[in-house]
Design a protein around this motif. Structure first.
Motif, PDB file in Angstrom:
ATOM      1  N   TYR A 116       0.841  -1.184   0.000  1.00 31.26           N
ATOM      2  CA  TYR A 116       0.000   0.000   0.000  1.00 31.26           C
ATOM      3  C   TYR A 116       0.880   1.238   0.000  1.00 31.26           C
ATOM      4  CZ  TYR A 116      -3.996  -2.923   1.285  1.00 31.26           C
ATOM      5  OH  TYR A 116      -4.993  -3.872   1.307  1.00 31.26           O
ATOM      6  N   GLY A 117       0.335   2.306  -0.585  1.00 34.61           N
ATOM      7  CA  GLY A 117       1.054   3.576  -0.614  1.00 34.61           C
ATOM      8  C   GLY A 117       1.983   3.653  -1.812  1.00 34.61           C
ATOM      9  N   THR A 118       2.178   4.840  -2.305  1.00 33.07           N
ATOM     10  CA  THR A 118       3.042   5.032  -3.459  1.00 33.07           C
ATOM     11  C   THR A 118       3.954   6.202  -3.176  1.00 33.07           C
ATOM     12  OG1 THR A 118       1.305   4.225  -4.908  1.00 33.07           O
ATOM     13  CG2 THR A 118       3.087   5.417  -5.952  1.00 33.07           C
ATOM     14  N   GLY A 119       5.224   5.994  -3.379  1.00 30.29           N
ATOM     15  CA  GLY A 119       6.190   7.057  -3.135  1.00 30.29           C
ATOM     16  C   GLY A 119       7.570   6.639  -3.573  1.00 30.29           C
ATOM     17  N   GLU A 120       8.556   7.132  -2.869  1.00 28.70           N
ATOM     18  CA  GLU A 120       9.950   6.912  -3.235  1.00 28.70           C
ATOM     19  C   GLU A 120      10.328   5.430  -3.256  1.00 28.70           C
ATOM     20  OE1 GLU A 120      14.287   8.223  -1.497  1.00 28.70           O
ATOM     21  OE2 GLU A 120      12.528   9.411  -0.949  1.00 28.70           O
TER      22      GLU A 120
END
Length: 179
Positions: A116-120
């Motif tokens: 889950y989550g999207t980022g670096e």
């Protein structure tokens, strides 16, 4: 080998930041049922630091709800360069290089892992071809502003559509695999 599924909320203008602000009006039974199916078809979670901290605060307060109980019980693997030591919420810190740690995790016995989550953290996963399936939940909302956008800083990446689900609320979940 274990499979990794990434589940990401996104607006029509590509915003992925602060879904608790723009997403809540669309969180209905269909949304919850789809999310529950994902949660019950996996045996672990993969999270970056920011998502881990936000989820921990949100889901631990919902104990007693079957989906929250599932989220709270699942083992969690957290990629972070700033967290140290023992983690709360049934979580373990991935040691060393995140991509190598995830590749090692995929090689271990077990079932599907949901991220889950999207980022670096995603850049490392994408560059090393570690995600097997993406569930992009496109919400019928324009967030505007200067929020973090899906794909900021990423190279061109081609995917193939393998499934889609349309909710009465207008959310469209596109399921994609690497091409």
């Amino acid at each position: 080998m274990r499979k990794i599924i990434e589940s990401t909320f996104i607006t029509l203008d590509g915003c992925i930041g602060e879904p608790h602000v723009w997403g809540q009006p669309y969180w209905d039974d269909q949304h919850n049922d789809y999310n529950a199916k994902l949660a019950y078809d996996v045996d672990a979670m993969l999270l970056g630091r920011a998502t881990y901290e936000g989820f921990k605060d949100a889901w631990t307060q919902r104990a007693g709800d079957p989906l929250a109980d599932r989220f709270n019980a699942l083992p969690k693997y957290v990629a972070s360069r700033t967290l140290t030591g023992e983690l709360e919420w049934n979580a373990r810190l991935l040691e060393g290089d995140a991509a190598k740690a995830v590749a090692d995790l995929k090689a271990q016995p077990g079932e599907t892992i949901i991220k889950y989550g999207t980022g670096e953290f995603d850049r490392a996963l994408l560059e090393n071809k570690l995600v097997d399936e993406y569930h992009f939940w496109t919400y019928p909302v324009i967030a505007g502003g200067d929020g973090y956008r899906l794909g900021d800083g990423f190279d061109v990446t081609h995917l193939k559509l393998i499934d889609q689900t349309v909710f009465d609320s207008g959310i469209v979940v596109g399921v994609y695999a690497p091409k």
